[in-house]
Scaffold this motif. Structure first.
Motif, PDB file in Angstrom:
ATOM      1  N   GLY A 148      -7.659  -4.465  12.931  1.00  0.00           N
ATOM      2  CA  GLY A 148      -6.231  -5.399  12.784  1.00  0.00           C
ATOM      3  C   GLY A 148      -6.179  -5.257  11.657  1.00  0.00           C
ATOM      4  N   ILE A 149      -4.440  -5.223  11.161  1.00  0.00           N
ATOM      5  CA  ILE A 149      -4.623  -5.726   9.822  1.00  0.00           C
ATOM      6  C   ILE A 149      -4.103  -6.832   9.715  1.00  0.00           C
ATOM      7  CG2 ILE A 149      -2.984  -4.938   7.330  1.00  0.00           C
ATOM      8  CD1 ILE A 149      -5.585  -2.648   8.235  1.00  0.00           C
ATOM      9  N   LEU A 150      -4.092  -7.917   8.527  1.00  0.00           N
ATOM     10  CA  LEU A 150      -3.021  -9.126   8.896  1.00  0.00           C
ATOM     11  C   LEU A 150      -2.621  -9.740   7.303  1.00  0.00           C
ATOM     12  CD1 LEU A 150      -2.054 -11.802  10.181  1.00  0.00           C
ATOM     13  CD2 LEU A 150      -4.767 -13.394   9.923  1.00  0.00           C
ATOM     14  N   GLY A 151      -1.359  -9.836   6.977  1.00  0.00           N
ATOM     15  CA  GLY A 151      -1.472 -10.063   5.319  1.00  0.00           C
ATOM     16  C   GLY A 151      -0.662  -9.243   4.797  1.00  0.00           C
ATOM     17  N   ASN A 152      -0.145  -9.274   3.502  1.00  0.00           N
ATOM     18  CA  ASN A 152       0.474  -8.654   2.822  1.00  0.00           C
ATOM     19  C   ASN A 152      -0.203  -8.569   1.892  1.00  0.00           C
ATOM     20  OD1 ASN A 152       3.303  -8.081   4.924  1.00  0.00           O
ATOM     21  ND2 ASN A 152       3.156  -9.898   4.324  1.00  0.00           N
ATOM     22  N   ASN A 153      -0.276  -9.739   0.424  1.00  0.00           N
ATOM     23  CA  ASN A 153      -0.478  -9.572  -0.315  1.00  0.00           C
ATOM     24  C   ASN A 153      -1.487 -10.978  -0.619  1.00  0.00           C
ATOM     25  OD1 ASN A 153      -0.655  -8.742  -3.393  1.00  0.00           O
ATOM     26  ND2 ASN A 153       1.304  -9.439  -4.160  1.00  0.00           N
ATOM     27  N   PRO A 154      -2.794 -10.639  -0.530  1.00  0.00           N
ATOM     28  CA  PRO A 154      -3.711  -9.687   0.132  1.00  0.00           C
ATOM     29  C   PRO A 154      -3.572  -8.876   1.225  1.00  0.00           C
ATOM     30  CG  PRO A 154      -5.434 -10.627  -0.638  1.00  0.00           C
ATOM     31  CD  PRO A 154      -3.520 -11.956  -0.655  1.00  0.00           C
ATOM     32  N   VAL A 155      -3.660  -7.639   1.230  1.00  0.00           N
ATOM     33  CA  VAL A 155      -3.746  -8.036   3.250  1.00  0.00           C
ATOM     34  C   VAL A 155      -4.960  -7.462   3.230  1.00  0.00           C
ATOM     35  CG1 VAL A 155      -3.468  -5.168   4.780  1.00  0.00           C
ATOM     36  CG2 VAL A 155      -1.964  -5.675   2.614  1.00  0.00           C
ATOM     37  N   ALA A 203       0.678   2.724   3.567  1.00  0.00           N
ATOM     38  CA  ALA A 203       1.653   4.296   3.390  1.00  0.00           C
ATOM     39  C   ALA A 203       2.706   4.368   4.040  1.00  0.00           C
ATOM     40  CB  ALA A 203       0.109   4.898   3.634  1.00  0.00           C
ATOM     41  N   LEU A 204       2.207   2.938   5.322  1.00  0.00           N
ATOM     42  CA  LEU A 204       3.688   3.144   6.287  1.00  0.00           C
ATOM     43  C   LEU A 204       4.663   1.852   6.023  1.00  0.00           C
ATOM     44  CD1 LEU A 204       2.030   5.331   7.718  1.00  0.00           C
ATOM     45  CD2 LEU A 204       2.585   4.745   9.139  1.00  0.00           C
ATOM     46  N   ASN A 205       4.497   1.539   4.896  1.00  0.00           N
ATOM     47  CA  ASN A 205       5.167   0.245   4.103  1.00  0.00           C
ATOM     48  C   ASN A 205       4.880  -0.674   5.169  1.00  0.00           C
ATOM     49  OD1 ASN A 205       5.969  -0.939   2.145  1.00  0.00           O
ATOM     50  ND2 ASN A 205       8.239  -0.231   2.754  1.00  0.00           N
ATOM     51  N   CYS A 206       4.011  -1.166   6.343  1.00  0.00           N
ATOM     52  CA  CYS A 206       4.071  -2.820   7.131  1.00  0.00           C
ATOM     53  C   CYS A 206       3.972  -3.452   6.561  1.00  0.00           C
ATOM     54  CB  CYS A 206       2.526  -2.510   8.392  1.00  0.00           C
ATOM     55  SG  CYS A 206       2.255  -0.386   9.018  1.00  0.00           S
ATOM     56  N   TYR A 207       4.402  -4.656   7.356  1.00  0.00           N
ATOM     57  CA  TYR A 207       4.319  -5.498   6.680  1.00  0.00           C
ATOM     58  C   TYR A 207       3.397  -6.740   8.015  1.00  0.00           C
ATOM     59  CZ  TYR A 207       7.718  -5.073   3.599  1.00  0.00           C
ATOM     60  OH  TYR A 207       9.044  -4.252   2.502  1.00  0.00           O
ATOM     61  N   ASP A 208       3.220  -7.703   7.532  1.00  0.00           N
ATOM     62  CA  ASP A 208       2.559  -8.823   8.732  1.00  0.00           C
ATOM     63  C   ASP A 208       1.809  -8.368   9.451  1.00  0.00           C
ATOM     64  OD1 ASP A 208       4.884 -10.303   6.915  1.00  0.00           O
ATOM     65  OD2 ASP A 208       5.531 -10.098   8.875  1.00  0.00           O
ATOM     66  N   THR A 209       1.276  -7.570  10.345  1.00  0.00           N
ATOM     67  CA  THR A 209       0.565  -7.985  11.426  1.00  0.00           C
ATOM     68  C   THR A 209       0.417  -5.802  11.521  1.00  0.00           C
ATOM     69  OG1 THR A 209       1.810  -7.701  13.327  1.00  0.00           O
ATOM     70  CG2 THR A 209       0.500  -9.910  12.111  1.00  0.00           C
TER      71      THR A 209
END
Length: 714
Positions: free
Chosen positions: A201-208, A264-270
């Motif tokens: 799972g990915i959470l966040g943007n800057n930082p990711v 790479a896919l320019n995802c945001y947030d989650t």
């Protein structure tokens, strides 16, 4: 903050149903948990289906914000109703509306939902993914040199729809045939990676931030996560292990790959990135879920719990991440209230409670109190008195006549302070049922909503804000409300004139103009009742005398010639009716005649001329002129400290402000000549005194804030 949780479940509210229908749905329990989690974070939350009614629902729920106010936000759970690009639909609408939302943009969802495009991007970025080929139909040749077993799945579906392991050519063609017939879509064919399946799972943007990897342990049966597994229909339990039993190096490697894929896919947030790890420990990216499931049993939630984020905490963390992306890090670092300036506290209080303000306005609007309705007027007067008493204000008998004017003051008294003046009656003779309250994006509608109810709500909102900060009792503030605006203040004007001699300044809560304009000049009004009477005359009878209707028409034409555009004086005949017996000519004419003016001397001359016109010597004709209303004008002043202060406050808080003159008379004209006064301080209106009367929605909070800030300065 206002948060709209938008999802797709039952609604099929579209113009036409056709094409690929959505098979993904969030459970009601998950939607409920998300809402409760956000409410626990202090947010105001509503849920909406992501259908064609979404724009209207968001317009009602999220009015346009004022400068510095926290805007509303959408927590997007929408998988769409139909179409291959259905993930994009709600984000695309929100982009158009200018509404911030949780999650990736429509372009990212388009890429992630198309597994073939995703894999092409991954290969371009040098990221590992299984070898693959695309078969457009069951007869398409397999051009790539792929090794069995293979995985087949629709190229642009999610939730493992159509996912299957095939071991030979026959099974391959059967699998492609099913996908082609079921989904009418090309089939992605890729090499099956024997080994372990791990999600990150990915959470966040800057930082990711990459969450701890979660391994899926399948037990017996296919070593893949099928649709039946996800919907608990496979008969087996897929165990989730977190953190996945990987070495520290392997964990770092897979988390870094997940972050690179997210970017790479320019995802945001989650998001969630799904991997297979072969028997030699080599990771392969299978796909990217740009809308990671937030179901309580999902791997994303499971991983978040391992780093100490409860479900409620995670929901609010997602909101914080989204707000930081849209509005910057400062948005997430509010100053403790004890250290905030008082005016900031007032701003935060009023903007955070905008919905309560509109609910209060609705309650006032749905009480009918037309000028000729004593029961309705008594009801609204009692309710307003009750509210003022709760604010700690006290009745002032000296400036209350008990019939049409009532005055209250703070504990500090109103002497040498600010007097707020507001009408409680709805002028105009109307028939039928009252017009109920309704909401649009920019305007709020209802009977008397601008002419009376907006002023009441602005006043109470400002005073409530001051009371909550323990300021109100220390301020010299008075409130005078009256119930005969529809009669031109015939009975309350003397009480108002008396009260205004005691205060330093007066603010009249009558409707203003758009762009925040208040009124610094108003015309005065003189209104007359004219009656012309004569003897009944048969039609066709010869007579030397003129009949009453002809006489009135003749003089009415002369009255119109008294209009003086240069002198800003206008005359209007507003009502005319006659009485007659059967087939006889009219023997009585009633009319209402009004003068609006700035120059009082010119108005006096015009009144004298009108009286002379209707003073007749004709035999058998009698006239009577009675003055019904006399409302003095509000004359613009050159040096106006009250206006200057309001202007400076508006500029400091980026609130719209300006001045305008009005043709309509108001209570402001009754204020003592040497007392500073501002009128039109209520929100701007449309359709005033008509069934389509409306009030500018954003100005409701803007005016409340400006009034609270001004009273705090005093």
């Amino acid at each position: 903050m206002k948060i709209a949780v938008v999802y797709n479940r039952e609604s099929q509210a579209v113009i036409n149903l056709f094409g690929t229908q959505n098979r993904e749905k969030y459970g009601l329990e998950t939607i409920k948990m998300i809402k409760e989690g956000l409410v626990s974070g202090g947010h105001q939350v509503k849920t909406f289906e992501g259908d064609k009614n979404l724009i209207k629902n968001l317009e009602e729920f999220m009015p346009t914000v004022i400068s510095g106010e926290r805007p509303g936000l959408v927590f997007n759970l929408s998988y769409g109703i139909q179409g291959r690009g259905r993930y994009m639909h709600v984000p695309g609408i929100l982009e158009m509306l200018g509404v911030p939302y949780v999650g990736s943009g429509p372009e990212t969802h388009a890429l992630a939902l198309d597994k073939v495009v995703t894999k092409m991007i991954l290969l371009q970025k040098g990221l590992p993914t299984p070898k693959f080929s695309v078969l457009d139909n069951p007869d398409s040749p397999l051009t790539e040199n792929l090794m069995y077993p293979l995985i087949v799945k629709p190229k642009d579906e999610a939730v493992s729809f159509g996912l299957k392991i095939v071991h030979n050519e026959e099974e391959l063609r059967e699998g492609v045939q099913v996908i082609y017939e079921t989904y009418n879509a090309p089939t992605l064919v890729e090499e099956y990676i024997a080994g372990r399946e791990v999600n990150v799972g990915i959470l966040g943007n800057n930082p990711v931030q990459a969450l701890p990897p979660v391994e899926l342990v399948f037990g017996e049966g296919p070593q893949i996560f099928t649709y039946e597994d996800k919907k608990n229909k496979s008969g087996r339990t897929v165990e989730k292990v977190c953190p996945a039993p990987l070495t520290e190096k392997e964990t770092e490697r897979i988390q870094e790959l997940a972050i690179q894929t997210f970017k790479a896919l320019n995802c945001y947030d989650t998001a969630r990135v799904d991997f297979r790890i072969d028997n030699e420990g080599n990771p392969y990216i299978l796909e990217v879920n740009s809308m990671a499931s937030l179901g309580a049993d999902g791997s994303f939630i499971y991983a978040a719990e391992q780093i100490g984020l409860t479900y409620k905490a995670l929901m609010n963390r997602i909101i914080d991440i989204t707000c930081e992306r849209y509005f910057g890090a400062d948005f997430l670092a509010p100053v403790e209230e004890d250290f905030q300036k008082m005016d900031v506290r007032l701003f935060n209080r009023l903007t955070k409670k905008r919905s309560m303000m509109e609910t209060d306005l609705k309650a006032w609007t749905n009480i009918s109190s037309r000028t000729e309705d004593p029961v309705g007027l008594s009801r609204i007067r009692n309710k307003l008195e009750e509210r003022l008493l709760k604010l700690g204000m006290n009745p002032v008998d000296e400036f209350t006549n008990g019939r049409s004017a009532w005055t209250f003051e703070t504990g500090a008294g109103m002497k040498d302070g600010t007097l707020i003046v507001v009408p409680i009656d709805v002028p105009g003779e109307r028939t039928g049922f009252p017009i109920p309250f309704r909401t649009e994006q920019e305007w709020l509608y209802g009977e008397g909503i601008a002419s009376s109810r907006g002023g009441i709500t602005v006043m109470l909102s400002a005073l409530n804000a001051l009371k909550e900060q323990k300021l109100l009792s220390k301020k010299n503030v008075g409130v005078l409300f009256y119930s005969d605006e529809g009669r031109g203040m015939r009975y309350s004007s003397s009480t108002l004139r008396k009260a205004t001699k005691e205060v330093k300044e007066v603010i009249v809560l009558q409707p203003g103009f758009t762009d925040g304009k208040v009124v610094d000049q108003r015309r005065g009004t003189k209104q007359f009742s004219v009656i012309v009477e004569g003897d009944p005359v048969r039609i066709g009878k010869e007579t030397k005398s003129i009949d009453v209707l002809q006489m009135f028409i003749k003089n009415a034409e002369k009255v119109q010639k008294l209009n003086n555009r240069k002198g800003k004086l206008a005359i209007a005949i507003q009502d005319v009716r006659s009485e007659r017996y059967s087939v006889l000519k009219p023997h009585r004419v009633y009319a209402t005649l009004s003068i609006t003016y700035i120059d009082e001397a010119l108005a006096e001359e015009t009144e004298k001329a009108i009286r002379e016109l209707f003073t007749v010597n004709s035999k058998g004709i009698r006239t009577n002129i009675e003055k019904l209303v006399e409302r003095p004008p509000l004359i613009r002043k050159k040096n106006h400290l009250l206006l200057d202060t309001l202007k400076n406050l508006s500029e400091a808080w980026n609130l719209p402000f300006g001045t305008e003159s009005s043709l309509l008379s108001s209570a402001a004209g009754e204020v003592a000549k040497d007392t500073p006064v501002v009128c039109g301080f209520s929100p701007a209106s449309k359709g005033l005194y008509t069934p389509e009367e409306s009030l500018h929605r954003s100005e409701l909070v803007q005016r409340s804030l400006l009034l609270a800030l001004y009273l705090n300065e005093g």
